[in-house]
Design a protein around this motif. Sequence first.
Motif, PDB file in Angstrom:
ATOM      1  N   TYR A 123      11.337  14.065  -3.132  1.00  0.00           N
ATOM      2  CA  TYR A 123      12.556  14.703  -2.904  1.00  0.00           C
ATOM      3  C   TYR A 123      12.401  15.765  -1.845  1.00  0.00           C
ATOM      4  N   VAL A 124      13.400  16.151  -0.870  1.00  0.00           N
ATOM      5  CA  VAL A 124      13.435  16.964   0.150  1.00  0.00           C
ATOM      6  C   VAL A 124      13.981  18.181  -0.466  1.00  0.00           C
ATOM      7  N   VAL A 125      13.395  19.294  -0.797  1.00  0.00           N
ATOM      8  CA  VAL A 125      13.783  20.548  -1.473  1.00  0.00           C
ATOM      9  C   VAL A 125      15.222  20.776  -0.711  1.00  0.00           C
ATOM     10  N   GLY A 126      16.168  21.148  -1.517  1.00  0.00           N
ATOM     11  CA  GLY A 126      17.619  21.745  -0.945  1.00  0.00           C
ATOM     12  C   GLY A 126      18.479  20.639  -0.038  1.00  0.00           C
ATOM     13  N   ASP A 127      17.743  19.386  -0.094  1.00  0.00           N
ATOM     14  CA  ASP A 127      18.360  18.385   0.505  1.00  0.00           C
ATOM     15  C   ASP A 127      18.825  18.702   2.165  1.00  0.00           C
ATOM     16  N   SER A 128      20.024  18.879   2.710  1.00  0.00           N
ATOM     17  CA  SER A 128      20.036  18.834   4.114  1.00  0.00           C
ATOM     18  C   SER A 128      19.698  20.585   4.383  1.00  0.00           C
ATOM     19  N   LEU A 129      20.098  21.558   3.588  1.00  0.00           N
ATOM     20  CA  LEU A 129      19.673  22.775   3.654  1.00  0.00           C
ATOM     21  C   LEU A 129      18.163  23.167   3.807  1.00  0.00           C
ATOM     22  N   GLY A 130      17.351  22.488   3.210  1.00  0.00           N
ATOM     23  CA  GLY A 130      16.116  22.468   3.096  1.00  0.00           C
ATOM     24  C   GLY A 130      15.743  23.875   2.309  1.00  0.00           C
ATOM     25  N   TRP A 131      14.614  24.292   2.753  1.00  0.00           N
ATOM     26  CA  TRP A 131      14.070  25.610   1.763  1.00  0.00           C
ATOM     27  C   TRP A 131      14.381  26.833   2.713  1.00  0.00           C
ATOM     28  N   PHE A 163      13.254  14.908 -12.732  1.00  0.00           N
ATOM     29  CA  PHE A 163      11.815  14.835 -12.130  1.00  0.00           C
ATOM     30  C   PHE A 163      11.049  14.073 -13.179  1.00  0.00           C
ATOM     31  N   HIS A 164      10.140  13.171 -12.591  1.00  0.00           N
ATOM     32  CA  HIS A 164       9.280  12.404 -13.335  1.00  0.00           C
ATOM     33  C   HIS A 164       7.854  12.515 -12.954  1.00  0.00           C
ATOM     34  N   ILE A 165       6.780  12.301 -13.648  1.00  0.00           N
ATOM     35  CA  ILE A 165       5.555  12.271 -13.288  1.00  0.00           C
ATOM     36  C   ILE A 165       5.316  11.329 -12.032  1.00  0.00           C
ATOM     37  N   GLY A 166       4.721  11.630 -11.041  1.00  0.00           N
ATOM     38  CA  GLY A 166       4.554  10.784  -9.783  1.00  0.00           C
ATOM     39  C   GLY A 166       5.563  11.071  -8.661  1.00  0.00           C
ATOM     40  N   ASP A 167       6.470  11.864  -9.079  1.00  0.00           N
ATOM     41  CA  ASP A 167       7.261  12.410  -7.969  1.00  0.00           C
ATOM     42  C   ASP A 167       6.567  13.448  -6.957  1.00  0.00           C
ATOM     43  N   GLU A 168       7.483  13.754  -5.877  1.00  0.00           N
ATOM     44  CA  GLU A 168       6.862  14.600  -5.146  1.00  0.00           C
ATOM     45  C   GLU A 168       8.141  15.428  -4.732  1.00  0.00           C
ATOM     46  N   VAL A 169       7.847  16.789  -4.365  1.00  0.00           N
ATOM     47  CA  VAL A 169       9.002  17.489  -3.768  1.00  0.00           C
ATOM     48  C   VAL A 169       8.634  18.193  -2.488  1.00  0.00           C
ATOM     49  N   LEU A 170       8.989  17.879  -1.387  1.00  0.00           N
ATOM     50  CA  LEU A 170       8.775  18.359   0.138  1.00  0.00           C
ATOM     51  C   LEU A 170       9.570  19.650   0.574  1.00  0.00           C
ATOM     52  N   PHE A 171       8.803  20.671   0.917  1.00  0.00           N
ATOM     53  CA  PHE A 171       9.405  21.782   1.132  1.00  0.00           C
ATOM     54  C   PHE A 171       9.580  21.927   2.763  1.00  0.00           C
ATOM     55  N   ASN A 215       7.792  30.734   3.327  1.00  0.00           N
ATOM     56  CA  ASN A 215       6.583  30.181   3.168  1.00  0.00           C
ATOM     57  C   ASN A 215       6.983  29.589   1.884  1.00  0.00           C
ATOM     58  N   VAL A 216       6.053  28.944   1.239  1.00  0.00           N
ATOM     59  CA  VAL A 216       6.344  28.390  -0.308  1.00  0.00           C
ATOM     60  C   VAL A 216       5.141  28.538  -0.869  1.00  0.00           C
ATOM     61  N   ALA A 217       5.079  29.236  -2.206  1.00  0.00           N
ATOM     62  CA  ALA A 217       4.018  29.830  -2.980  1.00  0.00           C
ATOM     63  C   ALA A 217       4.393  29.457  -4.520  1.00  0.00           C
ATOM     64  N   VAL A 231      -0.264  31.076   0.069  1.00  0.00           N
ATOM     65  CA  VAL A 231       1.087  30.381   0.620  1.00  0.00           C
ATOM     66  C   VAL A 231       0.857  29.221   1.623  1.00  0.00           C
ATOM     67  N   TYR A 232       1.923  28.295   1.580  1.00  0.00           N
ATOM     68  CA  TYR A 232       1.872  27.197   2.295  1.00  0.00           C
ATOM     69  C   TYR A 232       2.983  27.026   3.350  1.00  0.00           C
ATOM     70  N   LEU A 233       2.842  26.232   4.353  1.00  0.00           N
ATOM     71  CA  LEU A 233       3.651  26.182   5.481  1.00  0.00           C
ATOM     72  C   LEU A 233       4.528  25.031   5.355  1.00  0.00           C
ATOM     73  N   SER A 234       5.470  25.040   6.154  1.00  0.00           N
ATOM     74  CA  SER A 234       6.671  24.009   6.211  1.00  0.00           C
ATOM     75  C   SER A 234       5.922  22.675   6.149  1.00  0.00           C
ATOM     76  N   GLY A 235       6.478  21.625   5.489  1.00  0.00           N
ATOM     77  CA  GLY A 235       5.650  20.290   5.279  1.00  0.00           C
ATOM     78  C   GLY A 235       4.966  20.397   4.092  1.00  0.00           C
ATOM     79  N   TYR A 236       4.957  21.335   3.370  1.00  0.00           N
ATOM     80  CA  TYR A 236       4.105  21.366   1.913  1.00  0.00           C
ATOM     81  C   TYR A 236       4.600  20.463   1.081  1.00  0.00           C
ATOM     82  N   THR A 237       4.059  19.570   0.487  1.00  0.00           N
ATOM     83  CA  THR A 237       4.327  18.780  -0.721  1.00  0.00           C
ATOM     84  C   THR A 237       3.855  18.984  -1.903  1.00  0.00           C
ATOM     85  N   ALA A 238       4.501  19.352  -3.039  1.00  0.00           N
ATOM     86  CA  ALA A 238       3.879  19.391  -4.331  1.00  0.00           C
ATOM     87  C   ALA A 238       4.175  17.840  -5.321  1.00  0.00           C
ATOM     88  N   ASN A 239       2.933  17.723  -5.546  1.00  0.00           N
ATOM     89  CA  ASN A 239       3.075  16.436  -6.138  1.00  0.00           C
ATOM     90  C   ASN A 239       3.016  16.657  -7.584  1.00  0.00           C
TER      91      ASN A 239
END
Length: 166
Positions: free
Chosen positions: A23-31, A49-57, A66-68, A85-93
């Motif tokens: 999933y891209v967080v916020g879809d077209s709006l982004g983070w 959300f299910h185990i194994g999914d990922e969210v991309l900031f 940033n994302v923390a 903190v993490y930069l753009s492109g951070y993926t939370a598994n």
Amino acid sequence: MGLMGCLLIITVALLKGATAESYVVGDSLGWTVPPNTSFYSDWTNSKTFHIGDEVLFNWTGTLDHNVAEVSTLAEYENCTKPGIVYLSGYTANLIANGSRFFLCTVDNHCELGMKMIVTVGSPTNTSSTLAAPPPSDSSYSAPSLTFAGALVSVFSLIVVSLFNYV
Ligand SMILES: [Cu+2]
């Protein structure tokens, strides 16, 4: 669109549901700083959300945001700023059941609604404001994955039967 087309779409949708999603967080709006403070809770509420999914900031302007991640609902509500903190492109598994608390630590973005709770299964760490969840069982994911597999098998059989019928 014919019946065959409908069946094909249904089959694809079911198979897609059984695999890990990205999933891209916020879809077209982004983070980013959202147009309203419920934007990201609305976004997560529209997903399961299910185990194994990922969210991309993703966002533009590397240092604009940033994302923390904080570990408790209290920290989340207080917009606590952790050191990492993490930069753009951070993926939370999403590797386990429970709730994870994400926020932006730049300026007052968190207070403006740039924060998000991602929950897999039952909410956890939600002590005071939300009802206490039942104890989470780490083995619970296995039967649910098996169940999803079984569900797809059953639907596949139905679809195959319908194809034969057509
Ligand atoms: Cu921000």
